[in-house]
Design a protein around this motif. Structure first.
Motif, PDB file in Angstrom:
ATOM      1  N   ILE A 138     -32.397  10.289 -27.952  1.00 58.15           N
ATOM      2  CA  ILE A 138     -31.857   9.189 -27.003  1.00 58.15           C
ATOM      3  C   ILE A 138     -31.885   7.952 -27.539  1.00 58.15           C
ATOM      4  O   ILE A 138     -30.807   7.147 -27.591  1.00 58.15           O
ATOM      5  N   THR A 139     -32.852   7.544 -28.378  1.00 59.44           N
ATOM      6  CA  THR A 139     -32.856   5.998 -28.925  1.00 59.44           C
ATOM      7  C   THR A 139     -31.727   5.988 -30.033  1.00 59.44           C
ATOM      8  O   THR A 139     -30.966   5.005 -29.880  1.00 59.44           O
ATOM      9  N   ALA A 140     -31.620   7.020 -30.622  1.00 61.15           N
ATOM     10  CA  ALA A 140     -30.470   6.967 -31.489  1.00 61.15           C
ATOM     11  C   ALA A 140     -28.878   7.076 -30.900  1.00 61.15           C
ATOM     12  O   ALA A 140     -28.168   6.121 -31.093  1.00 61.15           O
ATOM     13  N   ALA A 141     -28.646   7.810 -29.954  1.00 63.42           N
ATOM     14  CA  ALA A 141     -27.677   7.525 -29.072  1.00 63.42           C
ATOM     15  C   ALA A 141     -27.480   6.195 -28.372  1.00 63.42           C
ATOM     16  O   ALA A 141     -26.186   5.770 -28.491  1.00 63.42           O
ATOM     17  N   MET A 142     -28.448   5.663 -27.864  1.00 64.82           N
ATOM     18  CA  MET A 142     -28.304   4.428 -27.496  1.00 64.82           C
ATOM     19  C   MET A 142     -28.054   3.338 -28.423  1.00 64.82           C
ATOM     20  O   MET A 142     -27.165   2.517 -28.140  1.00 64.82           O
ATOM     21  N   LEU A 143     -28.598   3.456 -29.469  1.00 63.51           N
ATOM     22  CA  LEU A 143     -28.535   2.496 -30.663  1.00 63.51           C
ATOM     23  C   LEU A 143     -26.773   2.637 -31.072  1.00 63.51           C
ATOM     24  O   LEU A 143     -26.129   1.514 -31.480  1.00 63.51           O
ATOM     25  N   PHE A 144     -26.366   3.836 -31.253  1.00 60.64           N
ATOM     26  CA  PHE A 144     -25.127   3.990 -32.040  1.00 60.64           C
ATOM     27  C   PHE A 144     -24.121   3.541 -30.654  1.00 60.64           C
ATOM     28  O   PHE A 144     -23.228   2.739 -31.285  1.00 60.64           O
ATOM     29  N   ALA A 145     -24.160   3.991 -29.468  1.00 58.34           N
ATOM     30  CA  ALA A 145     -23.429   3.423 -28.370  1.00 58.34           C
ATOM     31  C   ALA A 145     -23.017   1.955 -28.490  1.00 58.34           C
ATOM     32  O   ALA A 145     -22.164   1.277 -28.456  1.00 58.34           O
TER      33      ALA A 145
END
Length: 462
Positions: A138-145
């Motif tokens: 979740i954290t990686a997806a939020m940072l990437f987005a």
């Protein structure tokens, strides 16, 4: 422990993405000559960044919430001993429930099978590892987005259009949830009702005069066939609802006329909220009032005049139900009467009509569509009432028009048939769904008529 902070972290990163996107928009505006050069307002860019950050995270979080138990359970099943996996389906389900209860702390592990305790420990380890992994995803997806949308923000980016499009999809989804929920309710009731009608003919149900849904578990027991004639139930429902509306319609309508046409602003400000307090009283309280006060009073009064009055009567339930419905009619009627244009009243007064004549010949006819709609909605409310009838009118399915006798209603029978542990393969239990289906159809017809009346005539007085 990390999983506990997933939602706060999502919220924090979303706020950060909003600030970052808005700041990037202001920075670009400073380079191109002001905010007016941007396609959208800086706030739109910030909201777009926040959406891009939050939506993937929320989707991943929601999917894992639904799938976590199934995935981990499948992994645990493979680790259980062979003798446990050979158990019957019901026994195996109990074992899995024990494992979950140990994980949640509902069972003391010292008094449980060692294999189950070991599986519970493995379950907890897998759960912790999976939740930590999901948190990192979740954290990686939020940072990437957030990073992707940050570099995507440019002068020509139609942020407002994208934000409005996502918002429209969200609103459409909310509307679809409401519609699909209604469809699901109708289909679930209809499916079970059709199963009932496979065992009991529709004609026997709609036109039968004997209601005795008790069925025996064995064919040699008394009353094993049951009787499912719903006419006494429909008659009791109509009788109690008629008594209730006889009380509620005149009182509610007169109260609305007084508050709208005669009361000054001070009285209206005080009386209307006090009247609407009746709508906030729980129905079980009305039931207590009916059973402990109104029903004994009617019974004792009937004894004085030599009338045979049951301790539980349709009159007691109908009177109290009418009191409960008064605020619905009075509030709706008051709003409708208050909305009649003042020019109609002034024109009537200019022609020499008195206040009473103006109300009866001008105001009430103008507000009649709304009043009729409110009355029909109140009838639907009366037909669907349960607690007052349970406590004051009894459970006897008597086919009578005597308000002093005990009767029952559709909603009361539904509650009675579904109380306790029930198997949904007998006509007794399925009869509740047949009753619910016809109750739904009847209230739907009333609501449809109310909407049609309001829509057909309201334009004459706009």
């Amino acid at each position: 422990m990390i999983y506990t902070y997933t939602l706060p972290i999502i919220l924090l990163l979303t706020v950060g993405a909003f600030i970052l996107g808005k700041s990037k928009a202001f920075a670009i505006a400073g380079q191109v000559g002001g905010v007016s050069k941007l396609h959208s307002l800086p706030t739109h860019y910030g909201v777009l960044s926040a959406m891009a950050c939050a939506i993937p995270a929320i989707l991943i979080y929601a999917i894992w919430q639904f799938a976590e138990t199934t995935i981990i359970t499948q992994m645990i099943v493979k680790t259980l001993p062979a003798e446990v996996q050979k158990l019957s389906a019901n026994e195996f389900t109990l074992v899995l429930n024990d494992i979950r209860n140990i994980v949640t702390g509902n069972i003391v592990s010292d008094h449980t099978n060692p294999a189950i305790v070991s599986a519970a420990a493995t379950y907890q380890q897998l759960q912790t590892s999976a939740r930590n992994s999901v948190f990192m995803v979740i954290t990686a997806a939020m940072l990437f987005a957030t990073g992707a949308i940050y570099f995507w923000i440019k002068t020509e980016l139609r942020a407002r259009n994208l934000v409005e499009g996502v918002t429209m999809v969200f609103l459409f989804g909310c509307s679809a949830v409401a519609i699909l929920t209604t469809v699901g309710i109708v289909l679930s009731v209809l499916f079970e009702a059709l199963r009932f009608f496979q065992a009991v003919p529709v004609t026997d149900f709609l036109f039968g005069l004997d209601w005795s849904p008790q069925t025996a578990m064995r064919s040699d027991q008394a009353g094993s066939s049951g009787a499912f004639g719903a006419v006494p139930i429909f008659a009791g429902t109509i009788l109690i609802a008629s008594i209730a509306m006889t009380v509620a319609i005149p009182i509610g309508l007169m109260a609305a006329i007084y508050l709208s046409e005669y009361a000054n602003s001070t009285v209206r400000t005080i009386v209307k909220p006090l009247l609407e307090i009746l709508a906030g009283i729980p129905t079980v309280v009305y039931g207590f009032f009916a059973a402990l006060t109104v029903a004994p009073l009617i019974r004792d009064s009937g004894a004085i005049f030599g009338l045979p009055v049951s301790s539980e009567s349709a009159l007691a339930a109908g009177l109290v139900m009418g009191i409960m419905i008064i605020p619905f009619i009075s509030s709706l009627s008051d709003d409708v009467i208050h909305a009649v244009p003042q020019t109609l009243r002034d024109g009537s007064y200019a022609l020499g009509a008195t206040k009473f004549e103006t109300i009866t010949n001008v105001v009430i006819p103008a507000a009649l569509p709304g009043i009729v709609g409110g009355v029909l909605l109140a009838v639907s409310r009366a037909i669907g009432e349960t607690m007052i009838v349970v406590m004051a009118a009894g459970l006897s399915a008597n086919l009578t028009a005597n308000p002093f006798q005990a009767v029952t209603t559709v909603t009361v029978q539904i509650v009675t048939l579904l109380v306790g542990d029930q198997e949904f393969d007998s006509p007794k239990t399925l009869a509740a769904f047949a009753l619910g289906l016809f109750l739904f159809i009847f209230t739907l017809i009333l609501n449809f008529i109310a909407l049609r009346v309001v829509r057909k005539y309201r334009e004459q007085y706009d």
